[in-house]
Design a protein around this motif. Structure first.
Motif, short mmCIF file in Angstrom:
data_model
loop_
_atom_site.label_atom_id
_atom_site.label_comp_id
_atom_site.label_asym_id
_atom_site.label_seq_id
_atom_site.Cartn_x
_atom_site.Cartn_y
_atom_site.Cartn_z
N THR A 37 -6.28 -5.21 -14.62
CA THR A 37 -5.77 -6.80 -15.40
C THR A 37 -6.80 -7.01 -16.53
N ASP A 74 -2.39 2.33 -5.88
CA ASP A 74 -2.06 2.64 -7.47
C ASP A 74 -1.84 3.91 -7.81
N ASN A 118 4.98 -7.77 -14.69
CA ASN A 118 4.13 -8.90 -14.26
C ASN A 118 2.72 -8.29 -13.60
N GLY A 119 2.25 -7.13 -13.87
CA GLY A 119 1.16 -6.42 -13.29
C GLY A 119 0.22 -5.89 -14.37
N TYR A 139 1.86 -7.48 -8.86
CA TYR A 139 2.08 -6.31 -8.54
C TYR A 139 1.12 -5.87 -7.27
N LYS A 140 -0.02 -6.20 -7.27
CA LYS A 140 -0.82 -6.27 -6.26
C LYS A 140 -0.13 -6.84 -4.94
N ASN A 143 -2.15 -11.19 -8.20
CA ASN A 143 -1.19 -10.37 -9.30
C ASN A 143 -0.06 -10.10 -8.61
#
Lengths: 471, 194
Positions: free
Chosen positions: A171, B176, A29-30, B165-166, B163
């Motif tokens: 992304t 990261d 999901n990233g 992940y973020k 997002n």
């Protein structure tokens, strides 16, 4: 985000092909963990990244994949002498210390014959190849996209990621294609095409997208012209811009110092020839412009989207949508212009030829060709700044230096110079500068400086007449 | 990186569009080799006169407006990739920037420094500007877990995208590099495959 193409039934775009070939893994999901082939690095956006490595006790993972040059915060005169500003000197010393401490093999400090603007020395030394992923802590990294590479600007945290792991988390951008049908008119050059496109799409019109430029007008361009177009992708918000490689691309790369040689060349060339968008690929967005309708361009406001044909008038307030009127008026107030005003014939004070946008040899040829046998206007201060020592050498070898000198122009030493005015090359408050650089933001060329962006031909005409002049 | 979960704060309005990174932090302030002190020069050319005295008409110099949230016109952070812009916004004390549109690189840089960019609709943004003009004590609540932003004066709530992940990174204060360093084996495998 899936690493697979989101359009499984259709073919792949050039962007998709290169992206997929560099995907190491995908965060659930990233973002994508993207492998970076070439990292360019300069003194302003890297010190905190090296400091971060030091704080974590890390080494640079793949030093041979980073090319370092000092360009942003460097003087354009007396480069053989110590830099006078102690804070700038400290930044350059830090860069030097980092290059040595981390054993960076491709380091070109001030005074090195390969030193110059990062996006100019990359291609000219053969560091930039088709099919690569390229990053740099600089938004104009998109320049390298002209070779059919995925090239984009990153922040300092990301510079640290690349130094630490040769990867970045990113992304996947949406894809856009911009087609330019037909031929550019005589006297209309790549910079005009780019400024026209940005004026049509606005400064945020391509945000979230990676752009591929295509069509007859792009195919007809030289590699240097293509670099100018790709360079300005960020000025409409795009993550980057790219052009499929062709024979011109291969011809440009071949034989350069860091280009593949022998069998490796043959192998790479075979791969590079596959790098094009499939005919059935679908872009998320597509625009088409008729290149033959593009005039010589200038900007009138304080972002690169505020552009118009050189003989046109600034829009009236009524033509601007209501939410944008305060910003529009603020911008014109800063520039000292009125809504509806024509700018042709307006007196200017400075001309700047240079930057990663227009600091290459072809830009100097265009400028020199126009000023040959003429004289610089007395009211104009002109800064002619080659993008690199290699460009400077070529200017001398081709006899352009003599043409420029006879017309009353002097040549400065390579660097980013007045494009962002970190050094002493600052346009004074209230003065008008016709600049071949990339940004006309408030204060970009010095506090209070008023920038009119244009191509090298319009800049040459302005330098001769002292006015905004249709070349 | 500091964790971010929810924040309720008064806010500072900057109803200008296309605020570029040269306005957020002019290039002449980029000579530092660390990340400290950039907050003092946030919006320097709008904020200070040539002699360094504050410009009375700029919003950061107006004591009426305070808060840890900056609300700005569309396309905030366009231009240069300089992370110094994010360091300046964070250094001044902002934890959230609300706008109807952000430039990509600024958005990434902000997230990498624990500053949350919140995208709202143009109508929601216009209402925020109107409400703070009539009541400088008006507040905004940002709830990252639920991805909602609320104008507490008008009682309007919108959801915003981030997002996943973020979002996890911000909620847990991770960056990261930690993730990438844990993937070194994959990177080496990738290199061998080429």
């Amino acid at each position: 985000m899936s690493t697979d193409s989101q359009k499984p039934s259709a073919g792949k775009t050039l962007f998709d092909k290169i992206w997929d070939a560099h995907t190491v893994s995908t965060v659930e999901n990233g973002p994508t963990q993207l492998y970076i082939d070439r990292h360019f690095c300069h003194e302003v956006t890297s010190p905190q990244a090296f400091a971060g490595l030091r704080a974590r006790g890390l080494k640079v993972f793949r030093p041979e994949r980073t090319t370092m040059t000092a360009d942003h915060n460097t003087p354009t005169i007396n480069q053989d002498q110590p830099v006078s500003d102690p804070i700038s000197r400290n930044q350059l010393d830090t860069f030097d210390k980092n290059a040595k401490e981390f054993d960076m093999p491709f380091y070109y400090p001030l005074g090195n014959k390969k030193n110059g603007v990062v996006h100019i020395i990359g291609p000219e030394n053969g560091f930039t190849h088709p099919g690569m992923t390229i990053v740099c802590g600089d938004s104009h990294t998109s320049t390298h996209g002209a070779f059919g590479a995925i090239a984009f600007g990153i922040g300092t945290s990301e510079v640290e990621m690349v130094l630490a792991s040769q990867c970045i988390l990113q992304t996947r951008a949406k894809t856009m294609r911009i087609n330019f049908t037909g031929k550019l008119q005589d006297g209309v050059i790549a910079k005009d095409l780019a400024l026209y496109m940005i004026s049509q799409l606005t400064t945020g019109g391509a945000t979230g997208y990676f752009v591929e430029y295509a069509g007859e007008a792009i195919r007809n361009m030289s590699m240097e012209e293509r670099m100018t177009v790709c360079n300005l992708s960020i000025e409409m918000g795009a993550r980057g811009g790219m052009i499929a490689p062709d024979e011109k691309t291969f011809e440009y790369v071949k034989g350069r110092e860091f280009a593949p040689k022998g069998e490796e060349w043959d192998k790479q060339l075979a791969y590079w020839k596959t790098l094009k968008t499939d005919e059935d690929a679908v872009f998320d967005k597509e625009y088409t412009f008729d290149a033959s309708q593009i005039p010589p361009m200038i900007t009138y406001g304080t972002n690169p989207g505020m552009g118009m044909g050189i003989t046109d008038s600034i829009p009236t307030l009524e033509a601007i949508d209501e939410a944008g009127r305060i910003s529009f008026q603020k911008s014109l107030d800063y520039m000292g212009f009125q809504p509806g005003e024509k700018l042709e014939g307006k007196s200017i004070d400075y001309v700047f030829l240079g930057s990663c946008t227009n600091g290459r040899i072809e830009d100097f040829r265009v400028f020199a060709n126009y000023v040959k046998g003429k004289k610089k206007a007395d009211n104009v201060t002109a800064w002619l700044v080659p993008g690199s020592w290699m460009v400077e050498k070529q200017i001398r070898e081709e006899g352009l230096y003599d043409i420029l000198t006879e017309a009353g122009f002097a040549l400065r030493q390579p660097g980013c110079s007045a494009c962002l005015a970190m050094n002493d090359d600052k346009v004074p408050a209230g003065k008008y500068a016709v600049s071949t650089s990339n940004r006309n933001f408030e204060g970009r060329q010095g506090p209070g400086a008023r920038t009119i962006l244009a191509g090298p031909l319009v800049a040459a005409a302005a330098a001769i007449t002292g006015k905004i002049t249709n070349p | 990186m500091e964790k971010f979960q929810t924040l309720t704060s008064t806010y500072i309005p900057l109803p200008i569009e296309n605020v570029d990174t040269d306005q957020i932090i002019p290039a002449r302030f980029l000579k530092a080799t660390d990340k400290n002190g950039f907050g003092d020069n946030l919006f320097a050319d709008w904020r200070y006169n040539k002699d360094g005295s504050p410009k009375a008409d700029f919003v950061l110099n107006n004591p009426t407006y305070k808060g840890e949230i900056l609300v700005a016109g569309k396309n905030f952070g366009s231009g240069s990739s300089r992370e110094h812009a994010a360091w300046a916004v964070a250094g001044y004390g902002f934890k959230v920037v609300v706008s109807s549109f952000f430039a990509d690189i600024f958005k990434n840089n902000a997230l990498n420094n624990g500053v949350l960019p919140v995208v709202v609709s143009p109508e929601f943004l216009a209402k925020l500007f109107a409400d703070v003009a009539s009541d400088p004590q008006a507040t905004i609540t940002v709830d990252l877990q639920n991805q909602t932003v609320t104008n507490n004066k008008s009682q309007q709530t919108e959801s915003f995208e981030i997002n996943p992940y973020k979002k996890e990174c911000l909620l847990n204060g991770l960056d990261d590099i930690d993730y990438l360093l844990s993937k070194k084996d994959l990177i080496e495998q990738y290199e061998k495959s080429k």
